[in-house]
Design an enzyme around this catalytic site. Sequence first.
Site, mmCIF file in Angstrom:
data_model
loop_
_atom_site.group_PDB
_atom_site.id
_atom_site.type_symbol
_atom_site.label_atom_id
_atom_site.label_comp_id
_atom_site.label_asym_id
_atom_site.label_seq_id
_atom_site.Cartn_x
_atom_site.Cartn_y
_atom_site.Cartn_z
ATOM 1 N N SER A 46 0.867 -1.165 0.000
ATOM 2 C CA SER A 46 0.000 0.000 0.000
ATOM 3 C C SER A 46 0.911 1.224 0.000
ATOM 4 C CB SER A 46 -0.875 -0.032 1.258
ATOM 5 O OG SER A 46 -1.886 0.917 1.148
ATOM 6 N N GLU A 47 0.751 2.115 -0.978
ATOM 7 C CA GLU A 47 1.783 3.127 -1.203
ATOM 8 C C GLU A 47 1.875 4.185 -0.099
ATOM 9 O OE1 GLU A 47 -0.744 2.536 -3.335
ATOM 10 O OE2 GLU A 47 -1.599 4.398 -4.145
ATOM 11 N N ASN A 48 0.917 4.183 0.833
ATOM 12 C CA ASN A 48 1.054 5.093 1.969
ATOM 13 C C ASN A 48 2.051 4.577 3.002
ATOM 14 O OD1 ASN A 48 -1.028 3.126 2.316
ATOM 15 N ND2 ASN A 48 -1.638 4.150 4.190
ATOM 16 N N SER A 88 8.486 4.057 0.393
ATOM 17 C CA SER A 88 7.448 3.354 -0.342
ATOM 18 C C SER A 88 7.616 3.549 -1.840
ATOM 19 C CB SER A 88 6.077 3.877 0.101
ATOM 20 O OG SER A 88 5.054 3.235 -0.619
#
Lengths: 224, 234
Positions: A46-48, A88
């Site tokens: 998840s890119e967060n 990330s």
Amino acid sequence: MPWTRDQMAERAAKELRDGFYVNLGIGIPTLVSNYIPDGMSVQLQSENGMLGFGPFPYEGDEDPDLINAGKQTVTELKTTSYFSSADSFAMIRGGHIDMAFLGAMQVAQNGDLANWMIPGKMVKGMGGAMDLVAGVKKVCVIMEHVAKSKDGKEEAKLLQKCSLPLTGANVVDMVITDLGVFNIDKKGSGGMTLIELAPGVTLDEIKSKTEASFKVDAKVKQAA
Amino acid sequence: MKKVYKDAKSALEGVVKDGMMVMAGGFGLCGMPETLIKALRDSGVKNLTCVSNNAGIDGAGLGLLLETRQIKKMIASYVGENKLFAQQYLAGELEIEFNPQGTMSERIRAGGAGIAAFYTKTGAGTEIAKGKEERVFNGERFIMETGLVADLSLVHAWKGDTEGNLVYRKTARNFNPMMATAGRVTIAEVEHLVQPGELDGDMIHTPGVYVQRIIHTTAEKRIEVRTTRKRQAA
């Protein structure tokens, strides 16, 4: 019968391999996580700033510090790791994520992708989409084959050339729609090839709804 | 040197100026420095350029500074959750610069690390490449993006000691560590303010050198999109 949203996700999940690290966009791509084959290890990024996330929490167990990139509350796994946004996207841009599934407004036969803005309409921003398509090893678009407007008109989304502003140039490897599956030779000159039809969908139907030029794989020709 | 301030208002004293660039951590409401943003609003500062992944939501986060029209320009990757933002933008009252999320986080990281600019594949061949230098490395197209340094960075951490060493919790980390490095002045709000020795030096995410001021916050953390599954009946 064209594929349903779930059947498109199920077809997309066949592209997963054991040990893959995968990023799922919002919409139909999110459904792909329901079809990861048993016994296959696939870690969702998840890119967060999270690698390895589990299902939604039980009511009452929500944690405001634990969300996915859609800002939804999620849960962690025993293998979960957390990191900053810069780390990330180092992971994403650096080619360490094996596959990304995402939605699209338009895809061109050379692999160009448009999915972030419509001129004249309020622009919400590209979020992490431009970074994902530029950096992830394999980019798979899952979308409806045509766009249906309110007056019932159908507009092709698989095009010779995108008319909307691009999210990325020469970035899409594969397109899964409700009608079939296409491969795109994004870095070479091989163009777009239809490799599979949804059950009951004819070659004529898919041709009539596709503006892009495409080759037809021998297996599809045989079956048709 | 004493870094601990008694509250957000006193921590902002002497560092707030009209027209300044402010970075605020957070991904949506997660890990966002709510207490410091409220104090920034109450300071009455105007014409801010704000760097934050999102523009808050109506009534929370940077949404508070939109209500009072204290923001002149936003640098963000996604602003979909804020109606007031859309209104002010369409009325021409607010300037927006969209950055791809990874480009934005790297610009902040670079700024804090003394890197003036870098080349990235992200956005090559798209509208955001316009006006930017393009170069080919190993047969691939890259565009040049510049580092970002802010006059003031506001970050939220889970724990911090009186030296300014910070530890973040889960996905509330997001943009906070880079922003802490990229502020000429960085102020941290922490949920647990502890004494030196209480944090394990091996587990610190942001070393105290980056943090000039620190406050304790007790603000409630809000959930933006509550998604759950039902417990199965036993």
